[in-house]
Design a protein around this motif. Structure first.
Motif, PDB file in Angstrom:
ATOM      1  N   LEU B 231       0.836  -1.211   0.000  1.00 39.64           N
ATOM      2  CA  LEU B 231       0.000   0.000   0.000  1.00 39.64           C
ATOM      3  C   LEU B 231       0.868   1.257   0.000  1.00 39.64           C
ATOM      4  O   LEU B 231       0.591   2.213  -0.727  1.00 39.64           O
ATOM      5  CB  LEU B 231      -0.918   0.023   1.221  1.00 39.64           C
ATOM      6  CG  LEU B 231      -2.195  -0.800   1.143  1.00 39.64           C
ATOM      7  CD1 LEU B 231      -3.090  -0.459   2.312  1.00 39.64           C
ATOM      8  CD2 LEU B 231      -2.926  -0.548  -0.162  1.00 39.64           C
ATOM      9  N   SER B 308       4.263   5.680   6.885  1.00 43.29           N
ATOM     10  CA  SER B 308       4.294   5.558   8.337  1.00 43.29           C
ATOM     11  C   SER B 308       5.686   5.163   8.821  1.00 43.29           C
ATOM     12  O   SER B 308       6.411   4.451   8.130  1.00 43.29           O
ATOM     13  CB  SER B 308       3.297   4.495   8.801  1.00 43.29           C
ATOM     14  OG  SER B 308       1.994   4.895   8.488  1.00 43.29           O
ATOM     15  N   ALA B 309       6.060   5.612  10.033  1.00 45.12           N
ATOM     16  CA  ALA B 309       7.340   5.282  10.651  1.00 45.12           C
ATOM     17  C   ALA B 309       8.509   5.686   9.774  1.00 45.12           C
ATOM     18  O   ALA B 309       9.538   5.028   9.734  1.00 45.12           O
ATOM     19  CB  ALA B 309       7.421   3.798  11.015  1.00 45.12           C
ATOM     20  N   ILE B 315      -1.098  12.621   7.210  1.00 45.14           N
ATOM     21  CA  ILE B 315      -1.829  11.507   7.812  1.00 45.14           C
ATOM     22  C   ILE B 315      -1.251  10.178   7.359  1.00 45.14           C
ATOM     23  O   ILE B 315      -1.624   9.140   7.883  1.00 45.14           O
ATOM     24  CB  ILE B 315      -3.338  11.566   7.496  1.00 45.14           C
ATOM     25  CG1 ILE B 315      -3.605  11.443   5.981  1.00 45.14           C
ATOM     26  CG2 ILE B 315      -3.969  12.830   8.057  1.00 45.14           C
ATOM     27  CD1 ILE B 315      -5.053  11.147   5.649  1.00 45.14           C
ATOM     28  N   LYS B 316      -0.375  10.199   6.379  1.00 41.68           N
ATOM     29  CA  LYS B 316       0.367   9.040   5.851  1.00 41.68           C
ATOM     30  C   LYS B 316      -0.392   8.361   4.688  1.00 41.68           C
ATOM     31  O   LYS B 316      -1.607   8.193   4.724  1.00 41.68           O
ATOM     32  CB  LYS B 316       0.679   7.995   6.930  1.00 41.68           C
ATOM     33  CG  LYS B 316       1.392   8.555   8.159  1.00 41.68           C
ATOM     34  CD  LYS B 316       2.766   9.096   7.802  1.00 41.68           C
ATOM     35  CE  LYS B 316       3.503   9.729   8.982  1.00 41.68           C
ATOM     36  NZ  LYS B 316       2.732  10.434   9.981  1.00 41.68           N
ATOM     37  N   GLY B 318      -0.464   5.309   3.852  1.00 37.82           N
ATOM     38  CA  GLY B 318      -1.146   4.069   4.245  1.00 37.82           C
ATOM     39  C   GLY B 318      -2.541   4.363   4.778  1.00 37.82           C
ATOM     40  O   GLY B 318      -3.512   3.685   4.439  1.00 37.82           O
ATOM     41  N   THR B 319      -2.641   5.399   5.616  1.00 38.73           N
ATOM     42  CA  THR B 319      -3.935   5.810   6.159  1.00 38.73           C
ATOM     43  C   THR B 319      -4.889   6.185   5.021  1.00 38.73           C
ATOM     44  O   THR B 319      -6.053   5.776   5.007  1.00 38.73           O
ATOM     45  CB  THR B 319      -3.746   7.029   7.091  1.00 38.73           C
ATOM     46  OG1 THR B 319      -2.700   6.734   8.017  1.00 38.73           O
ATOM     47  CG2 THR B 319      -5.000   7.366   7.824  1.00 38.73           C
ATOM     48  N   VAL B 322      -6.004   3.071   3.176  1.00 29.69           N
ATOM     49  CA  VAL B 322      -6.976   2.301   3.962  1.00 29.69           C
ATOM     50  C   VAL B 322      -8.362   2.950   3.857  1.00 29.69           C
ATOM     51  O   VAL B 322      -9.370   2.268   3.643  1.00 29.69           O
ATOM     52  CB  VAL B 322      -6.525   2.199   5.436  1.00 29.69           C
ATOM     53  CG1 VAL B 322      -7.671   1.748   6.326  1.00 29.69           C
ATOM     54  CG2 VAL B 322      -5.364   1.225   5.556  1.00 29.69           C
ATOM     55  N   ALA B 352      -7.454   4.533  11.177  1.00 33.75           N
ATOM     56  CA  ALA B 352      -7.326   5.365   9.983  1.00 33.75           C
ATOM     57  C   ALA B 352      -8.379   6.470   9.994  1.00 33.75           C
ATOM     58  O   ALA B 352      -8.088   7.631   9.685  1.00 33.75           O
ATOM     59  CB  ALA B 352      -7.456   4.507   8.725  1.00 33.75           C
ATOM     60  N   VAL B 355      -7.392   9.064  12.711  1.00 32.10           N
ATOM     61  CA  VAL B 355      -6.250   9.896  12.312  1.00 32.10           C
ATOM     62  C   VAL B 355      -6.676  10.910  11.248  1.00 32.10           C
ATOM     63  O   VAL B 355      -6.349  12.097  11.328  1.00 32.10           O
ATOM     64  CB  VAL B 355      -5.085   9.017  11.793  1.00 32.10           C
ATOM     65  CG1 VAL B 355      -4.045   9.853  11.074  1.00 32.10           C
ATOM     66  CG2 VAL B 355      -4.440   8.268  12.952  1.00 32.10           C
ATOM     67  N   PRO B 422      -0.265  12.032  14.779  1.00 38.74           N
ATOM     68  CA  PRO B 422      -0.690  10.827  14.055  1.00 38.74           C
ATOM     69  C   PRO B 422       0.020   9.568  14.532  1.00 38.74           C
ATOM     70  O   PRO B 422      -0.597   8.511  14.672  1.00 38.74           O
ATOM     71  CB  PRO B 422      -0.326  11.161  12.602  1.00 38.74           C
ATOM     72  CG  PRO B 422      -0.368  12.647  12.542  1.00 38.74           C
ATOM     73  CD  PRO B 422       0.138  13.112  13.884  1.00 38.74           C
ATOM     74  N   ILE B 423       1.344   9.673  14.816  1.00 39.54           N
ATOM     75  CA  ILE B 423       2.093   8.496  15.252  1.00 39.54           C
ATOM     76  C   ILE B 423       1.530   7.938  16.551  1.00 39.54           C
ATOM     77  O   ILE B 423       1.235   6.746  16.676  1.00 39.54           O
ATOM     78  CB  ILE B 423       3.575   8.863  15.475  1.00 39.54           C
ATOM     79  CG1 ILE B 423       4.237   9.149  14.151  1.00 39.54           C
ATOM     80  CG2 ILE B 423       4.299   7.742  16.200  1.00 39.54           C
ATOM     81  CD1 ILE B 423       5.578   9.824  14.304  1.00 39.54           C
ATOM     82  N   GLY B 426      -2.052   6.738  16.153  1.00 39.17           N
ATOM     83  CA  GLY B 426      -2.204   5.548  15.329  1.00 39.17           C
ATOM     84  C   GLY B 426      -1.698   4.288  15.982  1.00 39.17           C
ATOM     85  O   GLY B 426      -2.092   3.183  15.611  1.00 39.17           O
TER      86      GLY B 426
END
Ligand SMILES: [K+]
Ligand SMILES: [K+]
Lengths: 448, 448
Positions: B231, B308-309, B315-316, B318-319, B322, B352, B355, B422-423, B426
């Motif tokens: 993703l 992410s990370a 918000i990233k 991946g978010t 999703v 998700a 966030v 967010p980190i 999440g």
């Protein structure tokens, strides 16, 4: 009724398209306009704006249209408002049955004959509420216009009926070029209109429930109220209070808006302007003169909108409240979403998320397209216009008529989408939710 | 490590606050500035912008700070980027254990001693990746600066290291007053920087997975890739391609941006400017000269952000992905959310949504406060500034230094919130998700 049960979204879409076709035809007739004939785009835009009870206008309603044209507009408003209220109520009814919950609208079993009975009952119920509310407000307005503004009985009655229908259906059309600005300090005009707007905006299920509770003398036992009614009414009250305060604070010294009024006038105008973005769209002060902070705040109020299965637009106050509760439970680390004394069904949560996020997309994408293809309009004005169209509010910073033609077509599509999208998404799609026999292995992800 | 397992959110917050305090102190010293001493707000703003790898600036990095000050800024960037990458990776690890899923980072059981081993392994892994990537890019940049720009070896190396660290950590600080605008048509500078940005922005879990797959010669068997990696990489590629195309289309004829370049230069500048909002924040063209449609598009890219990370914000991706899958399943009427061959856990979906919606609130509320308390800045500029701060992007239409002091304080808070919010939301909040023994009766609502 059988087809309504099978394809409710398709039926209401076709009904609206039909009404728009007929309306466009009528408004294109020479007798609809005072001067030159309306162009196709003008007729289409006005018709869509009326049927979708939006109130955005590319021509001046008072001077451009003849009394015939204005009657057509009024009829389109009434058909549009009535249609949405009825169909949304029926969809809500079907939905509450499908998900196996006790419906407050009917007690009988879901057979073909009772479904027919339901449809009649809902139709008659909506009709009765609509006519009663509109009649009361029309009479009040007509009396005030005769007493305080020396209007002839004929004009007072016509104006009363027009504004009452326009208000209850959250349409925001006015037969005056300055909309309601001449009445800015007159509570006898503003408050009945606000009352009609709020009533129509609460939605039929809430009105019916309140009426039934009142008849059984249990109106004040709030534990009898459904979650839907409590969330809708509670959120509406909070938004009205917050809206009034923000308008007062942000515009107190703005000489072109509240600054020119005395204190009671300021409060009345701020309250009126807090009612309008949810989502009636009348204006008693000059929208183009507001600070851009007030515009942005109005954007948010418009987006949230009014109650489900009512005449208002937006993502709906119930959707907004559900999202707030979803986030609150997530922050608390609570696996269930608890609203008052109930656990919210997962379907409801997912519908709310889908309606809100698709609503954001429906605003963001046209705003981007319109900002990137013009250079003369600021983001403030375009965002305001797009949200106003999508939420069928009809407030404008004044750019509607000067936008390029194809931008007006975009607005036509947005009004249509905004009027029917959330309703059909929120209910009829849930009706076809299906079970999976095979479930794939579960997976988690890092979020944020 | 024990406290990290108990209160990871608190630990990272305290660490960042400590770094900000030290940095503010150092930048307030007389040796940090070339002329007058920095005010407390200037030192605080610059420090927060550096630690949160944002890149917004109220003073000119090239002329206002001495080499000592620039070294402090560089150290703060490295500490901030490394800190977030490490802690986010550890949180992700704890989370995948807690929810009982096989972790790709470790195979051992979750005892105290292996947890300590994990922390070491993640720290060393992040350190190794960071130094390797930064060294390669720094050398490439230094060579290019010596060969094509006649830079002295000392300046070339310093500039190479500064921009390489700033790029890999998605900070966007430059030691040149015009940021990267002098390199707009130079692929030998722009592309290594873009590569560092994209690599740092993918996030440590993705990098580690790709590296392990490569070592075991299974990199091209995409079925081996985790959902998270697929993703993240897929969405990143789509956003880069779409971003480049939109920048090209929207700015092709704008003489103040792409219009002045030849076609390869246009493509390079558009690609570079598509990389930057995600969320590095360098600029090789003049941001203030972009069309407001391009600004609005950049707003969206910044809000989505990076992986992410990693070192990026927003918000990233991946978010965002999703949420797209959640809506897609809702539209299909599918009760499960299926991503590729997996069913997404309900926890992931709810994270998700939380966030994203809290991200919207974190942008909308400050934007409203700032628009309503000033009249001289347009919504375009303020929204851009707020999103840039919250997503730690650092792009600006140029208003940062002229904003009122307390608006700059709002931006400081937003950068901090955007970097850690967010980190921690999440992951660490999900760590304390608890079961309810008693479930309330379920209820549905009309939505939309
Ligand atoms: K309206
Ligand atoms: K940045």
């Amino acid at each position: 009724p059988a087809s309504l049960r099978r394809r409710p979204a398709r039926l209401i879409t076709l009904g609206f398209l039909g009404a728009i076709a007929v309306g466009t035809l009528l408004l294109s007739l020479p007798i609809a306009t005072t001067g030159r004939r309306a162009t196709l785009l003008e007729a289409l835009f006005t018709t869509t704006s009326a049927v979708c009870v939006t109130g955005l206008a590319v021509v001046d309603t008072e001077t451009f249209w003849t009394p015939f044209g204005q009657v057509v507009i009024l009829a389109l408003i009434q058909v549009g408002g009535f249609g949405v209220m009825t169909v949304a109520s029926l969809l809500g009814l079907l939905l509450s049955r499908r998900i196996g919950l006790q419906s407050r609208l009917v007690a009988a079993e879901s057979t073909h004959s009772t479904a027919l009975g339901d449809v009649k009952r809902v139709l008659l119920g909506v009709l009765r509420f609509t006519l009663a509310a509109e009649a009361v407000v029309a009479v009040l307005l007509a009396i005030r216009l005769m007493v305080a503004y020396d209007a002839t009985p004929g004009h007072a009655l016509w104006s009363g009926v027009f504004h009452s229908v326009s208000a209850f259906n959250n349409a925001g059309f006015s037969i005056y070029s300055d909309n309601l600005m001449r009445f800015v300090a007159d509570p006898w005009v503003c408050l009945p209109i606000c009352a009609a707007i709020i009533t129509g905006g609460l939605g039929f299920p809430v009105l019916l429930e309140l009426w039934r509770l009142k008849r059984s003398r249990r109106l004040w036992q709030s534990s009898r109220w459904s979650i839907h009614s409590r969330l809708t009414i509670g959120t509406t009250v909070v938004l009205l209070v917050v809206g009034t305060l923000v308008f007062l604070l942000a515009e107190w010294n703005n000489e072109r808006t509240l600054g020119a009024l005395d204190t009671p006038g300021k409060v009345l105008a701020a309250f009126t302007q807090a009612v309008m973005p949810r989502t009636a769209g009348f204006n008693s002060i000059d929208i183009s003169a507001l600070n851009n902070g007030t515009w942005f705040f109005t954007d948010m109020l418009m987006f949230i909108g009014a109650g489900s299965a009512g005449t208002g637009g937006g993502i709906k106050v119930g959707t907004f409240a559900v999202l707030a509760f979803v986030i609150w439970s997530e922050l608390r680390g609570d696996p269930d979403v608890t609203v008052l004394d109930r656990r919210l069904s997962r379907t409801t949560q997912r519908q709310a998320v889908a309606v809100a996020l698709l609503g954001v997309a429906a605003v963001v994408v046209p705003t981007f397209v319109m900002t990137v293809t013009t250079t003369e309009f600021s983001l403030d004005a375009i965002l305001y216009e797009v949200i106003s169209a999508f939420t069928t509010t009809g407030l404008s910073t004044g750019i509607t008529a000067t936008l390029p033609g194809w931008h007006q077509v975009v607005l036509v599509c947005l009004m249509f989408l905004g009027r029917l999208g959330p309703i059909t998404l929120g209910t009829s799609l849930a009706l076809r939710e299906r079970q999976r026999l095979y479930r794939r292995p579960e997976s988690a992800m890092i979020i944020g």
